[in-house]
Design an enzyme around this catalytic site. Structure first.
Site, PDB file in Angstrom:
ATOM      1  N   GLN A   1     -51.537  50.508 -49.122  1.00 37.69           N
ATOM      2  CA  GLN A   1     -51.452  49.458 -48.110  1.00 37.69           C
ATOM      3  C   GLN A   1     -51.615  50.040 -46.704  1.00 37.69           C
ATOM      4  O   GLN A   1     -52.285  49.449 -45.858  1.00 37.69           O
ATOM      5  CB  GLN A   1     -50.148  48.667 -48.258  1.00 37.69           C
ATOM      6  CG  GLN A   1     -50.147  47.817 -49.524  1.00 37.69           C
ATOM      7  CD  GLN A   1     -49.131  46.699 -49.521  1.00 37.69           C
ATOM      8  OE1 GLN A   1     -48.715  46.218 -48.465  1.00 37.69           O
ATOM      9  NE2 GLN A   1     -48.752  46.249 -50.713  1.00 37.69           N
TER      10      GLN A   1
ATOM     11  N   SER B   1     -48.305  52.515 -53.730  1.00 34.11           N
ATOM     12  CA  SER B   1     -48.553  51.236 -53.055  1.00 34.11           C
ATOM     13  C   SER B   1     -48.405  51.362 -51.543  1.00 34.11           C
ATOM     14  O   SER B   1     -49.188  50.787 -50.783  1.00 34.11           O
ATOM     15  CB  SER B   1     -47.609  50.150 -53.575  1.00 34.11           C
ATOM     16  OG  SER B   1     -47.981  49.772 -54.881  1.00 34.11           O
TER      17      SER B   1
ATOM     18  N   ILE C   1     -53.638  40.489 -56.086  1.00 40.07           N
ATOM     19  CA  ILE C   1     -53.879  41.920 -56.300  1.00 40.07           C
ATOM     20  C   ILE C   1     -55.310  42.230 -55.889  1.00 40.07           C
ATOM     21  O   ILE C   1     -56.254  41.573 -56.318  1.00 40.07           O
ATOM     22  CB  ILE C   1     -53.643  42.310 -57.770  1.00 40.07           C
ATOM     23  CG1 ILE C   1     -52.197  41.988 -58.166  1.00 40.07           C
ATOM     24  CG2 ILE C   1     -53.957  43.795 -57.983  1.00 40.07           C
ATOM     25  CD1 ILE C   1     -51.927  42.070 -59.646  1.00 40.07           C
TER      26      ILE C   1
ATOM     27  N   HIS D   1     -46.873  44.229 -59.608  1.00 42.07           N
ATOM     28  CA  HIS D   1     -47.492  44.567 -58.326  1.00 42.07           C
ATOM     29  C   HIS D   1     -46.782  43.869 -57.174  1.00 42.07           C
ATOM     30  O   HIS D   1     -46.356  42.728 -57.290  1.00 42.07           O
ATOM     31  CB  HIS D   1     -48.988  44.204 -58.324  1.00 42.07           C
ATOM     32  CG  HIS D   1     -49.817  45.232 -58.995  1.00 42.07           C
ATOM     33  ND1 HIS D   1     -50.495  46.204 -58.306  1.00 42.07           N
ATOM     34  CD2 HIS D   1     -50.037  45.476 -60.298  1.00 42.07           C
ATOM     35  CE1 HIS D   1     -51.107  46.994 -59.162  1.00 42.07           C
ATOM     36  NE2 HIS D   1     -50.846  46.571 -60.384  1.00 42.07           N
TER      37      HIS D   1
END
Length: 163
Positions: free
Chosen positions: A84, A80, A116, A63
């Site tokens: 985000q 991701s 995370i 991650h």
């Protein structure tokens, strides 16, 4: 492409950079409800949890940092990046960015893996509050919390892919 290869191609990224989980779920035999997000999630999580601590740590290490250097350089996976951005991490002020970097560095030095958190639906302030609270956890609590967050991220990704 075989059924297994197609399955891994489609679902291998649900757990960040860890296609072995999808492969193990396929090899174990998919349950009848694997055509739903919840059913497939249960099959994938079974394999993730059955893996040894080192393999699960490898998933945590796959991650990216939140609002980290990879994001700034545009080197995150598409999932991701979207996750985000949904939390506004792509719009940090210089002060917020500096705080994220400080927390990322402190957290990784303390626990040996990145922070995370399933950020979808959270604000930057809520993420920073969570980060600041969790950096004080003991190692076992944080490993358990991080693995639970990885599982939550996987479920959210599957819910976008399946009914």
């Amino acid at each position: 492409m075989s059924g297994r290869d197609a399955f891994i191609a489609r679902f291998g990224g649900v757990f960040e950079h860890s296609p072995w989980i999808a492969g193990a779920a396929w090899d174990a035999g998919l349950p009848p409800d694997a055509n739903t997000a919840e059913g497939l999630h249960a099959a994938l999580v079974t394999q993730f949890r059955a893996a040894g601590r080192e393999k699960r740590l490898g998933v945590l290490l796959a991650h990216p940092d939140l609002a980290g250097r990879l994001a700034v350089r545009g080197e995150l996976t598409a999932d991701s990046t979207a996750e985000q951005a949904s939390a506004g991490l792509d719009k940090c002020t210089p002060q917020e960015y500096a705080r994220f970097q400080e927390l990322n560095d402190t957290y990784k030095a303390r626990f040996g893996f990145p922070f995370i958190l399933a950020v979808r639906g959270l604000t930057r302030a809520a993420i920073l509050d969570n980060f600041e609270a969790r950096v004080g956890n003991d190692a076992e609590t944080e490993f358990a919390t991080a693995t639970a967050q990885v599982e939550r991220i996987a479920l959210l990704r599957l819910k976008e892919m399946l009914p």
